[in-house]
Motif scaffolding. Structure first.
Motif, PDB file in Angstrom:
ATOM      1  N   LEU A  60       0.836  -1.204   0.000  1.00 47.85           N
ATOM      2  CA  LEU A  60       0.000   0.000   0.000  1.00 47.85           C
ATOM      3  C   LEU A  60       0.874   1.259   0.000  1.00 47.85           C
ATOM      4  N   LEU A  61       1.931   1.248   0.796  1.00 50.51           N
ATOM      5  CA  LEU A  61       2.838   2.394   0.838  1.00 50.51           C
ATOM      6  C   LEU A  61       3.521   2.598  -0.508  1.00 50.51           C
ATOM      7  N   ASP A  62       3.943   1.511  -1.135  1.00 53.75           N
ATOM      8  CA  ASP A  62       4.612   1.616  -2.425  1.00 53.75           C
ATOM      9  C   ASP A  62       3.677   2.194  -3.490  1.00 53.75           C
ATOM     10  N   ILE A  63       2.419   1.772  -3.463  1.00 53.81           N
ATOM     11  CA  ILE A  63       1.413   2.331  -4.381  1.00 53.81           C
ATOM     12  C   ILE A  63       1.264   3.828  -4.113  1.00 53.81           C
ATOM     13  N   SER A  64       1.175   4.191  -2.838  1.00 51.05           N
ATOM     14  CA  SER A  64       0.997   5.595  -2.458  1.00 51.05           C
ATOM     15  C   SER A  64       2.202   6.436  -2.869  1.00 51.05           C
ATOM     16  N   ILE A  65       3.408   5.892  -2.681  1.00 52.30           N
ATOM     17  CA  ILE A  65       4.635   6.614  -3.042  1.00 52.30           C
ATOM     18  C   ILE A  65       4.684   6.870  -4.544  1.00 52.30           C
ATOM     19  N   ASN A  66       4.394   5.848  -5.330  1.00 55.42           N
ATOM     20  CA  ASN A  66       4.435   5.993  -6.785  1.00 55.42           C
ATOM     21  C   ASN A  66       3.364   6.958  -7.289  1.00 55.42           C
TER      22      ASN A  66
END
Length: 318
Positions: free
Chosen positions: A65-71
């Protein structure tokens, strides 16, 4: 109980989706990060507990979820700047991790850093504790706040906000104060943050706002791109705090440089009474007055059970 408070609690909780272990584990998708038992052991705080399966079922989906948010955040930032017509600098992504003393903020922060580094090996990821922005003991004594250490007024908020402004403005190198839990004070040395891609800000009061201030007030939460609140039954947290106190008696408190060296000579009965009093008069009071009230400002809430294991994840709908 006040009906208004009950009503507000229902409204706030209705803004979240709740997931048990099986439901949340499904959200990790095809994310598969190699993590050994030693890797997990390295991130654990003194009396925290976590298993490899718990990392897989709970922290893998959080990392995804964090990686999706970062991208998505990076893409939006680039597109907005193209729209404006400027050549953008790198915009670091700031993750806030908050909750009570002894609830596992440091373990969660270190674990998330490790997992994010595994899927983004080229990223510079830093953890910064808001303890680094506590006022010095000399200043706290001068202001009569030594017994309020950890409460909002014990922090140099101007310095913390200035640091976050520098981070978000793309400053390439930033030096900040260093707090020593051993010496219980700010040190002369500095921590340097160089070209960060991700900053994990860990602390007690990072989601707090002060309604008594003017409308133009700037808060730490204004700089957070994603926030996580770690919580549990307050009696469990108190017990974890006491357990940690006993462990410190046999370790860090014995160090000749420790501010709390006198506690290492306490009997178990004296230690239990002291730890319980510290919790009731300081940490527990801060939790009830300031920290838990910010729970429903977080994007994600991690709820732990008596044995430190995660029982539920709550994710904000909006």
């Amino acid at each position: 109980m006040d009906e208004t408070l009950v009503s507000q609690g229902k409204i706030r909780s209705s803004l979240y989706l709740a997931f048990n272990r099986d439901q949340w584990a499904q959200r990790r998708g095809n994310l598969d990060i190699k993590l050994s038992a030693d890797d997990v052991k390295k991130v654990l705080a003194l009396n925290d507990k976590i298993t490899e399966s718990e990392v897989r079922d709970f922290y893998f989906p959080i990392t995804r979820l964090l990686d999706i948010s970062i991208n998505n955040n990076r893409n939006l930032y680039m597109e907005r700047n193209r729209f404006i017509g400027i050549n953008p600098d790198k915009m670091p992504f700031i993750i806030g991790v908050t909750g009570s003393v002894a609830v596992g903020k440091s373990t969660t922060s270190r674990l998330l850093k490790t997992l994010l580094e595994r899927i983004n090996p080229g990223y510079r990821i830093y953890i910064v504790s808001t303890d680094n922005f506590l006022k010095s003991n000399a200043r706290l004594m001068e202001e009569g706040l030594m017994e309020r250490k950890g409460f909002p007024e014990s922090y140099d908020m101007q310095k913390l906000i200035g640091f976050l402004v520098d981070i978000k403005s793309g400053k390439s190198s930033i030096k900040i104060p260093v707090y020593s839990h051993l010496k219980y004070d700010i040190l002369e040395e500095k921590q340097e943050i160089v070209n960060p891609d991700i900053l994990i800000l860990e602390g007690l009061n990072i989601l707090q706002i002060d309604h008594s201030k003017t409308a133009n007030q700037i808060y730490v939460s204004d700089f957070l791109d994603f926030s996580i609140f770690i919580d549990s039954n307050v009696e469990y947290i108190k017990q974890w705090f006491i357990e940690r106190f006993f462990m410190l008696m046999d370790t860090a408190f014995r160090d000749k440089n420790s501010y709390f060296q006198k506690y290492s000579r306490f009997t178990r009965e004296e230690a239990l009474e002291t730890a319980s009093n510290i919790w009731d008069s300081i940490n527990g009071k801060n939790y009830e007055e300031n920290i838990v009230k910010t729970r429903y400002r977080a994007e994600l809430i991690i709820e732990k059970g008596r044995d430190h294991s995660i029982e539920k994840i709550m994710m904000k709908k909006l």
